[in-house]
Scaffold this motif. Sequence first.
Motif, PDB file in Angstrom:
ATOM      1  N   ALA A   9      71.903   9.917  60.083  1.00 19.11           N
ATOM      2  CA  ALA A   9      71.542  10.476  60.298  1.00 19.11           C
ATOM      3  C   ALA A   9      72.271  11.279  61.890  1.00 19.11           C
ATOM      4  N   PRO A  10      71.971  12.324  61.876  1.00 14.36           N
ATOM      5  CA  PRO A  10      72.848  12.491  63.637  1.00 14.36           C
ATOM      6  C   PRO A  10      71.374  12.545  64.455  1.00 14.36           C
ATOM      7  N   GLN A  11      72.451  11.520  65.608  1.00 15.53           N
ATOM      8  CA  GLN A  11      71.394  11.312  66.298  1.00 15.53           C
ATOM      9  C   GLN A  11      70.633  12.449  66.671  1.00 15.53           C
ATOM     10  N   GLY A  12      69.293  10.998  66.817  1.00 19.06           N
ATOM     11  CA  GLY A  12      67.872  12.224  67.683  1.00 19.06           C
ATOM     12  C   GLY A  12      66.836  12.283  65.841  1.00 19.06           C
ATOM     13  N   GLU A  13      67.547  12.429  65.018  1.00 21.28           N
ATOM     14  CA  GLU A  13      67.160  12.402  63.626  1.00 21.28           C
ATOM     15  C   GLU A  13      66.730  11.724  63.025  1.00 21.28           C
ATOM     16  N   PRO A  14      65.381  11.153  62.187  1.00 24.27           N
ATOM     17  CA  PRO A  14      64.898   9.949  61.575  1.00 24.27           C
ATOM     18  C   PRO A  14      66.212   9.890  61.125  1.00 24.27           C
ATOM     19  N   MET A  15      65.700   8.558  59.826  1.00 26.09           N
ATOM     20  CA  MET A  15      67.193   7.929  59.006  1.00 26.09           C
ATOM     21  C   MET A  15      65.929   8.205  57.586  1.00 26.09           C
ATOM     22  N   GLY A  88      60.337  -1.567  35.892  1.00 27.71           N
ATOM     23  CA  GLY A  88      60.960  -2.211  36.369  1.00 27.71           C
ATOM     24  C   GLY A  88      61.215  -2.524  37.697  1.00 27.71           C
ATOM     25  N   PHE A  89      62.507  -3.026  38.565  1.00 25.28           N
ATOM     26  CA  PHE A  89      62.703  -3.627  40.065  1.00 25.28           C
ATOM     27  C   PHE A  89      63.439  -1.946  40.096  1.00 25.28           C
ATOM     28  N   SER A  90      62.628  -1.988  41.871  1.00 22.34           N
ATOM     29  CA  SER A  90      63.407  -1.269  42.822  1.00 22.34           C
ATOM     30  C   SER A  90      62.880  -1.695  43.951  1.00 22.34           C
ATOM     31  N   SER A  91      63.965  -0.767  45.003  1.00 23.01           N
ATOM     32  CA  SER A  91      63.896  -1.319  46.767  1.00 23.01           C
ATOM     33  C   SER A  91      63.494  -0.975  47.497  1.00 23.01           C
ATOM     34  N   TRP A  92      62.701  -0.701  48.643  1.00 27.22           N
ATOM     35  CA  TRP A  92      62.529   0.985  49.103  1.00 27.22           C
ATOM     36  C   TRP A  92      63.160  -0.060  51.164  1.00 27.22           C
ATOM     37  N   THR A  93      64.034   1.471  51.369  1.00 23.78           N
ATOM     38  CA  THR A  93      64.268   0.711  52.658  1.00 23.78           C
ATOM     39  C   THR A  93      63.051   1.927  53.592  1.00 23.78           C
ATOM     40  N   ARG A  94      63.218   1.414  54.974  1.00 24.85           N
ATOM     41  CA  ARG A  94      63.154   2.341  55.866  1.00 24.85           C
ATOM     42  C   ARG A  94      61.620   3.483  55.493  1.00 24.85           C
ATOM     43  N   CYS A  95      60.927   3.008  54.590  1.00 23.95           N
ATOM     44  CA  CYS A  95      59.633   3.552  54.530  1.00 23.95           C
ATOM     45  C   CYS A  95      58.343   3.122  55.368  1.00 23.95           C
ATOM     46  N   PRO A  96      57.923   4.446  55.473  1.00 26.91           N
ATOM     47  CA  PRO A  96      56.260   4.465  56.466  1.00 26.91           C
ATOM     48  C   PRO A  96      55.566   2.751  55.859  1.00 26.91           C
ATOM     49  N   THR A  97      54.996   2.446  56.332  1.00 31.75           N
ATOM     50  CA  THR A  97      54.212   1.681  55.406  1.00 31.75           C
ATOM     51  C   THR A  97      52.862   1.148  54.900  1.00 31.75           C
ATOM     52  N   LYS A  98      52.642   2.610  55.407  1.00 30.58           N
ATOM     53  CA  LYS A  98      51.515   3.406  54.813  1.00 30.58           C
ATOM     54  C   LYS A  98      52.018   3.623  53.102  1.00 30.58           C
ATOM     55  N   TRP A  99      53.180   3.290  53.003  1.00 27.77           N
ATOM     56  CA  TRP A  99      53.023   4.373  51.898  1.00 27.77           C
ATOM     57  C   TRP A  99      52.867   3.115  50.724  1.00 27.77           C
TER      58      TRP A  99
END
Length: 104
Positions: A9-15, A88-99
Motif C-alpha cells: 500500500a502507498p505510504q500512509g494508507e492502511p494495508m 474449507g481451509f482459509s488463512s486471514w492476514t492483516r484482519c482486525p481482531t474484532k472480525w
Amino acid sequence: MADNNSGGAPQGEPMMPVIQIAAQYIKDLSFENPGMGINVRQPQIDFSVDVQARRMQDNGPFEVMLKLRVTAIQEEKTIFLLEMTYGGFSSWTRCPTKWFSPSC
C-alpha cells in the motif's frame, strides 16, 4: 515519475486484509432412502444449514464447515435424508481482531 510496483500500500494508507482459500472439500456425504417405493404426494421438506469455524492452531489457518441437512417426510414416514458437510481451509492476514469475535 517513477513507477512503484512493490505490491504494498502507498505510504500512509492502511494495508488491506487478505483472505486466502487454501482448500475446499466434501468432508462427509450421506444419502438414505428408506421410503423407496412410497407414492410421494406432498412431502414436508425440512432444510437446515449450520456453519462452524475453528482455528487449527494459534495464528494458523481456519477450518470452516458448512453442514447441510435435507429431510423429506410424508405421513410420518421418512422418504429420504441427505446430509453433507462441506469444508474449507482459509488463512486471514492483516484482519482486525474484532472480525474473529463471536459477537461480530
